[in-house]
Design a protein around this motif. Structure first.
Motif, PDB file in Angstrom:
ATOM      1  N   UNK A   1       0.830  -1.205   0.000  1.00 39.19           N
ATOM      2  CA  UNK A   1       0.000   0.000   0.000  1.00 39.19           C
ATOM      3  C   UNK A   1       0.864   1.255   0.000  1.00 39.19           C
ATOM      4  N   UNK A   2       1.913   1.253   0.814  1.00 39.57           N
ATOM      5  CA  UNK A   2       2.812   2.403   0.861  1.00 39.57           C
ATOM      6  C   UNK A   2       3.458   2.648  -0.492  1.00 39.57           C
ATOM      7  N   UNK A   3       3.873   1.583  -1.159  1.00 35.59           N
ATOM      8  CA  UNK A   3       4.532   1.705  -2.459  1.00 35.59           C
ATOM      9  C   UNK A   3       3.590   2.298  -3.494  1.00 35.59           C
ATOM     10  N   UNK A   4       2.365   1.801  -3.548  1.00 35.73           N
ATOM     11  CA  UNK A   4       1.389   2.320  -4.508  1.00 35.73           C
ATOM     12  C   UNK A   4       1.060   3.779  -4.222  1.00 35.73           C
ATOM     13  N   UNK A   5       0.916   4.126  -2.953  1.00 36.99           N
ATOM     14  CA  UNK A   5       0.580   5.501  -2.580  1.00 36.99           C
ATOM     15  C   UNK A   5       1.724   6.445  -2.902  1.00 36.99           C
ATOM     16  N   UNK A   6       2.941   6.032  -2.605  1.00 41.05           N
ATOM     17  CA  UNK A   6       4.102   6.870  -2.894  1.00 41.05           C
ATOM     18  C   UNK A   6       4.236   7.129  -4.391  1.00 41.05           C
ATOM     19  N   UNK A   7       3.959   6.124  -5.198  1.00 45.03           N
ATOM     20  CA  UNK A   7       4.077   6.333  -6.643  1.00 45.03           C
ATOM     21  C   UNK A   7       3.028   7.332  -7.134  1.00 45.03           C
ATOM     22  N   UNK A   8       1.820   7.242  -6.600  1.00 47.07           N
ATOM     23  CA  UNK A   8       0.793   8.227  -6.960  1.00 47.07           C
ATOM     24  C   UNK A   8       1.251   9.632  -6.598  1.00 47.07           C
ATOM     25  N   UNK A   9       1.868   9.778  -5.414  1.00 42.32           N
ATOM     26  CA  UNK A   9       2.363  11.093  -4.995  1.00 42.32           C
ATOM     27  C   UNK A   9       3.485  11.568  -5.904  1.00 42.32           C
ATOM     28  N   UNK A  10       4.330  10.655  -6.320  1.00 44.14           N
ATOM     29  CA  UNK A  10       5.438  11.026  -7.207  1.00 44.14           C
ATOM     30  C   UNK A  10       4.916  11.551  -8.544  1.00 44.14           C
TER      31      UNK A  10
ATOM     32  N   UNK B   1       3.392  -0.618 -10.944  1.00 46.88           N
ATOM     33  CA  UNK B   1       2.654  -1.417  -9.971  1.00 46.88           C
ATOM     34  C   UNK B   1       3.612  -2.039  -8.961  1.00 46.88           C
ATOM     35  N   UNK B   2       3.253  -2.058  -7.659  1.00 44.80           N
ATOM     36  CA  UNK B   2       4.100  -2.730  -6.662  1.00 44.80           C
ATOM     37  C   UNK B   2       4.305  -4.189  -7.056  1.00 44.80           C
ATOM     38  N   UNK B   3       5.570  -4.649  -6.969  1.00 41.33           N
ATOM     39  CA  UNK B   3       5.863  -5.975  -7.526  1.00 41.33           C
ATOM     40  C   UNK B   3       6.736  -6.855  -6.643  1.00 41.33           C
ATOM     41  N   UNK B   4       7.292  -6.337  -5.578  1.00 37.55           N
ATOM     42  CA  UNK B   4       8.151  -7.196  -4.777  1.00 37.55           C
ATOM     43  C   UNK B   4       9.151  -6.406  -3.969  1.00 37.55           C
ATOM     44  N   UNK B   5      10.020  -7.163  -3.276  1.00 42.41           N
ATOM     45  CA  UNK B   5      10.926  -6.550  -2.315  1.00 42.41           C
ATOM     46  C   UNK B   5      12.287  -7.235  -2.330  1.00 42.41           C
ATOM     47  N   UNK B   6      13.318  -6.416  -2.161  1.00 41.44           N
ATOM     48  CA  UNK B   6      14.656  -6.907  -1.883  1.00 41.44           C
ATOM     49  C   UNK B   6      15.185  -6.161  -0.675  1.00 41.44           C
ATOM     50  N   UNK B   7      16.036  -6.787   0.115  1.00 42.20           N
ATOM     51  CA  UNK B   7      16.524  -6.174   1.351  1.00 42.20           C
ATOM     52  C   UNK B   7      18.044  -6.092   1.319  1.00 42.20           C
ATOM     53  N   UNK B   8      18.562  -4.886   1.534  1.00 44.34           N
ATOM     54  CA  UNK B   8      19.998  -4.658   1.691  1.00 44.34           C
ATOM     55  C   UNK B   8      20.278  -4.392   3.158  1.00 44.34           C
ATOM     56  N   UNK B   9      21.446  -4.831   3.626  1.00 44.45           N
ATOM     57  CA  UNK B   9      21.751  -4.776   5.047  1.00 44.45           C
ATOM     58  C   UNK B   9      23.188  -4.305   5.259  1.00 44.45           C
ATOM     59  N   UNK B  10      23.345  -3.227   6.031  1.00 43.55           N
ATOM     60  CA  UNK B  10      24.663  -2.732   6.393  1.00 43.55           C
ATOM     61  C   UNK B  10      25.011  -3.096   7.822  1.00 43.55           C
ATOM     62  N   UNK B  11      26.299  -3.094   8.142  1.00 47.52           N
ATOM     63  CA  UNK B  11      26.781  -3.523   9.457  1.00 47.52           C
ATOM     64  C   UNK B  11      27.362  -2.331  10.201  1.00 47.52           C
ATOM     65  N   UNK B  12      27.006  -2.222  11.490  1.00 45.81           N
ATOM     66  CA  UNK B  12      27.582  -1.190  12.333  1.00 45.81           C
ATOM     67  C   UNK B  12      27.047   0.191  12.019  1.00 45.81           C
ATOM     68  N   UNK B  13      27.671   1.201  12.624  1.00 47.71           N
ATOM     69  CA  UNK B  13      27.209   2.580  12.432  1.00 47.71           C
ATOM     70  C   UNK B  13      27.307   2.983  10.969  1.00 47.71           C
ATOM     71  N   UNK B  14      28.383   2.578  10.283  1.00 45.41           N
ATOM     72  CA  UNK B  14      28.524   2.939   8.868  1.00 45.41           C
ATOM     73  C   UNK B  14      27.424   2.317   8.019  1.00 45.41           C
ATOM     74  N   UNK B  15      26.823   1.216   8.516  1.00 45.34           N
ATOM     75  CA  UNK B  15      25.743   0.549   7.797  1.00 45.34           C
ATOM     76  C   UNK B  15      24.429   1.303   7.833  1.00 45.34           C
ATOM     77  N   UNK B  16      24.388   2.427   8.563  1.00 41.11           N
ATOM     78  CA  UNK B  16      23.196   3.268   8.532  1.00 41.11           C
ATOM     79  C   UNK B  16      23.036   3.966   7.187  1.00 41.11           C
ATOM     80  N   UNK B  17      24.122   4.012   6.413  1.00 42.39           N
ATOM     81  CA  UNK B  17      24.065   4.475   5.024  1.00 42.39           C
ATOM     82  C   UNK B  17      24.260   3.248   4.138  1.00 42.39           C
ATOM     83  N   UNK B  18      23.289   2.980   3.272  1.00 43.91           N
ATOM     84  CA  UNK B  18      23.361   1.793   2.423  1.00 43.91           C
ATOM     85  C   UNK B  18      24.306   2.053   1.257  1.00 43.91           C
ATOM     86  N   UNK B  19      25.399   1.290   1.201  1.00 48.82           N
ATOM     87  CA  UNK B  19      26.438   1.476   0.189  1.00 48.82           C
ATOM     88  C   UNK B  19      26.503   0.241  -0.714  1.00 48.82           C
ATOM     89  N   UNK B  20      27.427   0.287  -1.672  1.00 47.89           N
ATOM     90  CA  UNK B  20      27.529  -0.842  -2.596  1.00 47.89           C
ATOM     91  C   UNK B  20      28.115  -2.080  -1.936  1.00 47.89           C
TER      92      UNK B  20
END
Length: 488
Positions: free
Chosen positions: A56-65, A456-475
């Motif tokens: 629902x959040x994904x569909x709503x955000x796209x409408x707002x965009x 249309x909303x279609x799925x999810x992938x999750x990226x995960x960082x470690x430690x304080x530096x992981x608060x910014x998602x990097x490559x």
């Protein structure tokens, strides 16, 4: 939403993932240690209600965009017939009155950004023949295909509300692992017996599906639907036009190549002829004023006109490079013989940069139903920015966490310097630190990548960082699969 630290570990999972396209899994870090992008064993588990909330959040955000895009276009003088008829090289936009100029988009690109944004609207581009003094001939409505995009969301499970961190609208990667790799992981581990098993219809939405015995109607899929609409606007195209897929070969890991190759395979499965090429093989036929594919230097005589091309390459790089003006002039061909680019330029100029965030907040920050998915955001040089003491400072044109700084109560907690942001264009967004989960390697911080296929909303992938530096998602952040109501 819970993190399962000790899930099943498949025999030969590296080889399995490699065979499915994850050829860029292993790397050597600067300290000499080995890095595995895919994490085998741990995974995230969601309830069905949590998935519905994310969808629902994904569909709503796209409408707002989409509404935000209309607002941005409305700030450009070239949106009007009068503005367009000033001529291709005229200068009528200034940062004070034009959003696109405010964020550094060159003026020669504005008209095609606006045109591709409005493509499909039968009333927008039909008035060129009304004034005999107009420099441009009549241009009828066109169509600019858009296939995919990815929202990066903060989310901490039931009781929390998803928050938009940014929209990767033009060149999102991690598609292979989100679509194919984690689906096969689910099949092979069987960790969930829930009917949905996993929020992941990415592949099916790209390729399409047949009607099912239980009454689900057939869907042509994103490729057939988009190319079908394109052929309605350009009837001279063959029934199945060849689609070129271009990537930047200087990206050494192979990630760009495999993401493009995967998308290409879905277009081929949908029934279209395809060809994988390098960005350096895109050329220009001066005599014919055409974008062409040149197999190699010295083989210009073998050049092939490009009618439709998918490009995994940032438009903000492309329009600043030598020859950029010619490609935009080609797009403006009133006979609609110019090259069609997927994703279209508006995806970068209007939606795929961080300047979208202050616009969304301006338009919807006070909306109790839709604004709940947003965080306060402002241009860094605005008065609103001074009201935030805890914030993320992000370059308008940035990728993979480059030049993002996190400030908590006036103190910098994460700084990630990079080549991005040298133009001085930054936004600030209220700090919303990623959730924290305990893991063997320390505290980890997941970000939800919520995929859109054909809007249309279609799925999810999750990226995960470690430690304080992981608060910014990097490559270097890991990818973890997910399940729906996994069996304990």
């Amino acid at each position: 939403m819970r993190r399962i630290p000790y899930g099943p570990v498949r025999d030969g999972w590296r080889l399995t993932n490699f065979s499915l396209g994850l050829t860029y899994n292993d790397d050597v870090l600067p300290d000499g240690s080995m890095y595995s992008y895919w994490q085998e064993g741990p995974f995230y588990d969601f309830t069905a209600a949590e998935i519905e909330e994310l969808e629902t959040a994904t569909a709503t955000l796209y409408e707002m965009c989409l509404e935000a895009g209309d607002w941005m276009v409305g700030q450009c003088p070239r949106r009007t017939v009068e503005g367009r008829r000033r001529g291709y090289f005229a200068s009528i936009c200034t940062p004070a009155e034009c959003y696109l100029s405010r964020i550094g988009v060159p003026e020669f690109a504005h008209e095609q950004i606006i045109r591709t944004w409005y493509d499909g609207d039968a009333e927008t581009w039909t008035h060129y023949d009304k004034d005999p003094d107009m420099r441009l001939p009549m241009q009828t409505p066109d169509f600019s295909p858009t296939v995919y995009g990815r929202f990066d969301l903060w989310y901490n499970g039931a009781g929390s509300t998803p928050k938009l961190l940014e929209f990767n609208a033009q060149t999102p990667t991690s598609l292979v692992e989100a679509s194919v790799i984690q689906w096969h992981w689910m099949d092979q581990t069987g960790v969930s017996r829930h009917p949905w098993r996993q929020w992941n219809s990415i592949h099916d939405r790209l390729v399409g599906w047949e009607a099912t015995p239980d009454g689900e109607p057939a869907d042509p899929g994103a490729w057939r639907r988009n190319i079908g609409k394109l052929r309605e606007a350009r009837p001279w195209l063959p029934e199945k036009p060849k689609i070129f897929f271009a990537y930047e070969t200087s990206e050494a890991s192979g990630e760009d190549r495999m993401n493009v190759a995967y998308l290409m395979s879905t277009a081929e499965e949908a029934g279209f002829p395809v060809e994988l090429i390098a960005m350096s093989q895109i050329g220009w036929d001066v005599a014919g004023d055409r974008v062409v594919y040149v197999p190699a230097p010295g083989r210009e005589h073998e050049a092939e006109p490009i009618d439709v091309i998918f490009m995994l390459y940032p438009w903000e790089w492309f329009w600043h490079e030598e020859g950029g003006k010619a490609f935009f002039r080609n797009m403006a061909d009133p006979q609609k013989r110019g090259t069609v680019w997927i994703e279209p330029p508006y995806k970068a100029a209007l939606l795929g940069n961080k300047a979208l965030l202050p616009v969304l907040w301006k338009l919807f920050g006070d909306d109790p139903e839709r604004g709940k998915y947003l965080l306060p955001a402002y241009f860094a040089d605005s008065k609103g920015a001074a009201t935030l003491t805890s914030y993320a400072k992000k370059p308008v044109w940035g990728r993979e966490g480059g030049s993002v700084t996190l400030v908590r109560a006036g103190q910098t907690i994460v700084d990630n310097p990079s080549e991005y942001g040298t133009d001085g264009l930054y936004i600030v967004q209220q700090l919303c630190e990623l959730p924290a989960f305990d893991a063997l390697e320390g505290t980890v911080h997941p970000v939800i990548g919520s995929w859109l296929i054909d809007g249309e909303p279609a799925g999810m992938g999750i990226r995960e960082g470690v430690g304080v530096s992981g608060l910014v998602t990097r490559n270097t952040c890991n990818f973890l699969p997910h399940a729906i109501e996994a069996e304990s």
